[in-house]
Motif scaffolding. Sequence first.
Motif, short mmCIF file in Angstrom:
data_model
loop_
_atom_site.label_atom_id
_atom_site.label_comp_id
_atom_site.label_asym_id
_atom_site.label_seq_id
_atom_site.Cartn_x
_atom_site.Cartn_y
_atom_site.Cartn_z
N THR A 78 0.82 -1.22 0.00
CA THR A 78 0.00 0.00 0.00
C THR A 78 0.85 1.26 0.00
O THR A 78 1.86 1.34 0.69
CB THR A 78 -0.93 0.01 1.23
OG1 THR A 78 -1.79 -1.13 1.18
CG2 THR A 78 -1.77 1.28 1.27
N VAL A 80 1.43 4.72 1.34
CA VAL A 80 1.01 5.43 2.55
C VAL A 80 1.24 6.94 2.45
O VAL A 80 1.13 7.65 3.44
CB VAL A 80 1.72 4.88 3.80
CG1 VAL A 80 1.39 3.41 4.00
CG2 VAL A 80 3.23 5.09 3.72
N THR A 90 -4.58 6.20 6.35
CA THR A 90 -4.10 4.95 5.74
C THR A 90 -3.20 4.19 6.70
O THR A 90 -3.29 2.96 6.81
CB THR A 90 -3.32 5.25 4.44
OG1 THR A 90 -4.18 5.94 3.53
CG2 THR A 90 -2.81 3.98 3.79
N ASP A 93 -5.40 2.41 9.18
CA ASP A 93 -6.17 1.32 8.56
C ASP A 93 -5.32 0.07 8.32
O ASP A 93 -5.86 -1.04 8.27
CB ASP A 93 -6.76 1.79 7.22
CG ASP A 93 -7.90 2.80 7.41
OD1 ASP A 93 -8.40 2.91 8.55
OD2 ASP A 93 -8.25 3.47 6.43
#
Length: 300
Positions: A78, A80, A90, A93
């Motif tokens: 991901t 960030v 983010t 999460d």
Amino acid sequence: MVRMNRRHFLHQALTLSAALSLRSGWASAGQTAAPRWIVMNWGFTEMALSLGIVPVGVSAPAWYRRLYAAPALPAQVTDVGLLYQPNFETLRDLHPTLMIITPAHGMARAQLATISPLLTLDNNSKTPLVQAMKNLQQMAAALGRPERSQRLIDQANARFEQLSQTVAPYKDTAVYLVHAVDVLHVALFSHGSLFDAVLQRLGLSNACTMKGGPEGAVLTTLDKLATAKPGTVVLLPSYPQVDDREVLNSRLWQSLGMLHASNIVHMPTGLDPSGGVQTAVRFAEFLVKGLVKLAKETRR
């Protein structure tokens, strides 16, 4: 009656076996569950990957893929946010178990610490190769697997020793580590750079003696190479752009004898000066291969 008891016994035995297998699986998963690391530095990302850890999040992962050829960063990692402006929503999460940051993240440290434990590693050292090895060890310690970093360091040292023997006949060769900025400017990597540290490990001499900045880089005009002492030019990849043909084919570049094709070792893309141990080894391998090839071509 006997058949029913036997059937009941088998049923109970299978149920117990399945339960024990499931419990064993949970225990195994708990012991080997992959850590959920977020890494906010590309050099540190290289180190995490070399230790076998795929981060759940990385700052601007597209830039890592652009600047580093290895280790490869999987597509599922991901993004960030920017290096020093992460997306805090983010970060939360992703439920990280550890965030790896630099001293430059100091202003955000308190806020980041509310999300997960932090590991701060130095990415600005006058001895970058030594520091990279220390950072690798600290990461492995955080993982609880110090042997992983030691294995990588031992392999790197052995490779440096092997390459230094290969390049021994060229140890009197002065080397310029050159990065083309534009038609008029170059960056020379001097003492304090990762690439200079590799030269030292190989027993080679850096022709640039000027004091560099944080990464050991010195920005200068191209004409300074016209009056510099003789040496072999190691042309480092241009970044963020990859195609530097316009610069290399310019009249100014072509007019400088030191920049003649017979005097240049071209390094591949994917070697970033902020890299870690793996980048250092890859740089050494390509450098030695290039110097040996150049010497053979010169003797023809």
